[in-house]
Motif scaffolding. Structure first.
Motif: not given
Length: 772
Positions: A447-460
């Motif tokens: 999990g810590d290697q998934l979606l790293t470029a979006l960390r901290g952002r809300d995604v709708i």
């Protein structure tokens, strides 16, 4: 019945060769097409079949003249079916009418007058007038057909009123009236007179014909001692006709609604020819069992075809008996939700009864027709011979009355083979899907290697119901919709947002939104309920689950979900909000339980507006653009949304889903367009509001359609493509998808790449995380 003599065979061969030569001359000289050739060949074959069964050993000199007139009638029939030359049609008809008095004169001069000759002459006259009336009816109106049908209606009436079959002494005035019909029809067919004058002339001829027949009816009634009415033979004839119509409907009804039209059933089914031969050859007991078995099978085929029609209307694809059987329960749920449980139950019972009734009716219809064919073996074989000639000519010439629908039909045979293969494919598909689902490049990624470029952002992920490429490409729809998107680009651009847009091919069209959602989120092609069930029973990594494992709170807002949704745990949502969980107190809007504006406002209140929360990943289904697309909610200030009471009562009367099929098509298309505009405008307004109120956490948005709307909106042959956009205020987010080749802004360019929807998960995970 005596066997045809060599003389009769030679005379008929001459007539057949004459017909063939005439049709060939019309085809080569005037460009007569396949449809005309089929009509002419059918008329010639019918002529030969009738004469073979007439029981005469030769035609004689007068009969040969009548035969020549009949050959000219073959040409007239061909030219009426394919009117390539009015001059040729008029010439053939005029010569045939001019020879009308010749055959009688020859018979009297040679002393060979006979009842057969008189009947042959009369039938040729009647057939020629009928064919001409069909042509003139196309010019002046269907009422002209009464001229051609008058004699046949009179004969049919004789089955109910037997006194109409009495003998009449021919009157000179009656002969004149009969002759006038052909002359007037030829004059009208020439189109030399103004339409009004021709109509008056034909109407006068029809009036004279009505007077003549009326006078004959009075004479027959006076001559008859009694006037019995035979109801049973008439009812039997009607039942037989109804049986024939039902069998033709079952054989010829296409499974695609786009192919249904007035000429759909004016075709030649190959199966009828085979059935006639089998009915003649089998002994009575075997014929009865075979007819019932074949009829029930034909009824089952008709039931499946009706399902195909419904699926072509709603899902733009045929019914799959293996993978779609479960959808029958979903259909009941849909009707029960939109029209009430009582209506749903009534509809389900009626559908079941209709299915059973069709099986019984087609079985009885085929059995009745087979019994009649068995009693009239010679006539059945002659009819089979005529149909064989017609079918062969139609097949050889690829004749079509409707583009894409051959006149030489073998639909039932083809559909039976296709059904068998579809069942086999459906059974094999489950194994194929298991193999596809077992391959998942992201299953073991931590999990810590998934979606790293979006960390901290809300995604709708906002999924707009029925938002397909037709809304952006159809000239009647696209202008206002693209204006809404262009305005959204300007407004969001002023707040720092940029967007990239591409195109996805949905696995469904018209309906089946949950299958599109499952395809998008799982990265597997989910085009049927069986695949959906297999998916939720697997351990597939979905997008919501990937966000959850990477530290996001994953939620779903599904205002269209009115029952328990156990699949939510499979997709990996921490919380799934159905209609009952969103606290809506306003009015329902036809199918949609609440306006999109309220659904987004509820999401703010329940999840997005909370200060003490981790980053959110939310999939929000926007349902205001679901059919029947009216009434449409009004937009209110966001501060006034509250519990939704402001939206009650609805603007306009509630609409049932079925109303879209009875409402004018242009009105339905207009309502669809406005609903898409409303949903897109609402998404833009909500995003604008968040960027202003919470500039530090303005969300990344994925906005897309789930599928194209129903074919009544898109028209036949539309793609299954839907637009998809990614919006962000951070250039780095969009830089990660620069290699995708998507278009700038919220509207895809003509050259934008088109991917299957199941490709989105892997591309998204790859773009915003390390390579697996």
């Amino acid at each position: 019945m005596p066997r045809p003599t060599a003389t009769l065979v030679a005379e008929l061969a001459a007539g057949a060769l004459g017909s063939a030569a005439l049709l060939a001359a019309l085809a080569l000289g005037l460009g007569l097409g396949p449809v005309g050739l089929v009509a002419g060949a059918t008329a010639a074959a019918a002529l030969v079949a009738v004469l073979v069964g007439a029981g005469v050993d030769r035609l004689g000199p007068a009969g040969r003249v009548t035969l020549a007139r009949a050959v000219l009638g073959v040409g007239v029939t061909a030219l009426v079916a394919d009117p390539v030359s009015v001059a040729a049609l008029v010439a053939c008809a005029a010569v045939a009418l001019a020879l009308d008095g010749v055959d009688g004169a020859v018979a009297r001069r040679r002393g060979v007058a006979s009842s057969f000759g008189a009947r042959f002459d009369m039938e040729v006259d009647a057939a020629l007038v009928l064919v001409l009336s069909v042509h003139v009816a196309g010019l002046l109106g269907s009422w002209v057909l009464l001229i051609g049908l008058a004699r046949y209606l009179f004969v049919a009436a004789g089955t109910v009123l037997p006194w109409l079959r009495g003998e009449l002494v021919p009157l000179f005035s009656g002969k004149v009236v009969a002759a006038v019909q052909g002359i007037v029809l030829v004059v009208a067919a020439s189109q030399l007179l103004p339409a009004v004058v021709a109509a008056v002339l034909v109407a006068a001829a029809l009036a004279a014909l009505a007077w003549s027949f009326g006078r004959d009816v009075v004479r027959l009634r006076r001559a008859a001692g009694t006037h019995p009415v035979r109801v049973r033979p008439a009812l039997a004839a009607l039942v037989t006709v109804a049986a024939g119509v039902l069998v033709l409907v079952a054989l010829l009804t296409p499974g695609d609604l786009a192919l249904v039209g007035p000429l759909t059933w004016v075709r030649l089914p190959l199966e009828v020819i085979g059935a006639l031969v089998v009915a003649v050859l089998l002994p009575p007991r075997a014929r009865r069992w075979a007819a019932w078995a074949g009829g029930v099978a034909l009824g089952l085929l008709l039931v499946l075809t009706l399902f195909d029609l419904g699926f072509s209307l709603s899902l733009a694809r045929p019914f799959d008996p293996v993978r779609d059987a479960v959808l029958l329960g979903n259909a009941y749920d849909f009707v029960a939700e939109t029209s009430g449980p009582a209506v749903g139950t009534v509809v389900a019972v009626l559908v079941a009864l209709l299915g059973v009734a069709l099986l019984a009716a087609t079985g009885g219809a085929v059995a009745r027709l087979a019994r009649i064919a068995g009693r009239h073996r010679t006539g059945a074989l002659r009819l089979a011979a005529v149909l064989t000639v017609a079918w062969a000519v139609a097949w050889a010439g690829s004749a079509q009355l409707v583009p894409g629908v051959p006149l030489a039909a073998r639909d039932a045979s083809i559909r039976t083979v296709e059904r068998t293969l579809a069942v086999q494919d459906g059974l094999r598909d489950q194994q194929a899907f298991e193999a596809e689902a077992s391959v998942d490049a992201y299953r073991d990624v931590p999990g810590d290697q998934l979606l790293t470029a979006l960390r901290g952002r809300d995604v709708i992920v906002a999924v707009v119901e029925s938002y397909g490429m037709s809304a952006l490409d159809d000239p009647a729809l696209s202008g206002p919709v693209r204006e809404v998107l262009a305005d959204g680009e300007r407004r969001l651009g002023a707040l720092g947002y940029d967007a990239r847009t591409g195109v996805l091919t949905s696995p469904v069209a018209g309906g089946g939104s949950w299958l599109a959602h499952a395809t998008l989120l799982s990265g597997l092609w989910i085009d049927g309920e069986q695949r959906h069930r297999d998916l939720v029973a697997s351990d597939r990594l979905t997008l919501p689950l990937a966000f959850h494992e990477a530290g996001w709170r994953a939620v779903a807002v599904a205002p269209g979900t009115t029952k328990a949704w156990p699949e939510a745990s499979f997709f990996g949502y921490d919380r799934a909000y159905g209609a009952a969980d969103l606290g809506y107190r306003g009015s329902r809007y036809s199918w949609s339980t609440m306006p999109d504006q309220y659904a987004l406002a509820a999401f703010d209140r329940l999840e997005y507006g909370r200060a003490d929360r981790p980053p959110l990943m939310a999939e929000i289904a926007l349902t205001s653009s679901h059919g029947p697309w009216a009434p449409l909610p009004r937009t209110v200030p966001w501060e006034a949304v509250g519990d939704g009471s402001v939206f009650a009562p609805a603007d306009g009367a509630q609409r049932t889903f079925e109303s879209i099929f009875t409402t004018p098509a242009e009105q339905v298309r207009e309502e669809y367009r406005r609903s898409i505009e409303y949903s897109l405008e609402t998404v833009v307004a909500w995003t604008e509001r968040q960027a202003v109120q919470h500039p530090e956490r303005a969300p990344v948005l994925v906005v897309l359609g789930d599928h194209q709307p129903y074919p009544m909106i898109t028209g036949p042959g539309a793609s299954r493509d839907v637009p998809v956009s990614i919006l962000s205020r951070d250039p780095a987010v969009l830089e990660r998808i620069a290699s995708w080749g998507w278009s700038d802004g919220l509207s895809p360019d003509a050259g934008a790449p088109v991917w299957r929807m199941d490709a989105f998960r892997d591309r998204f995970l790859d773009a915003y995380g390390p390579q697996p």
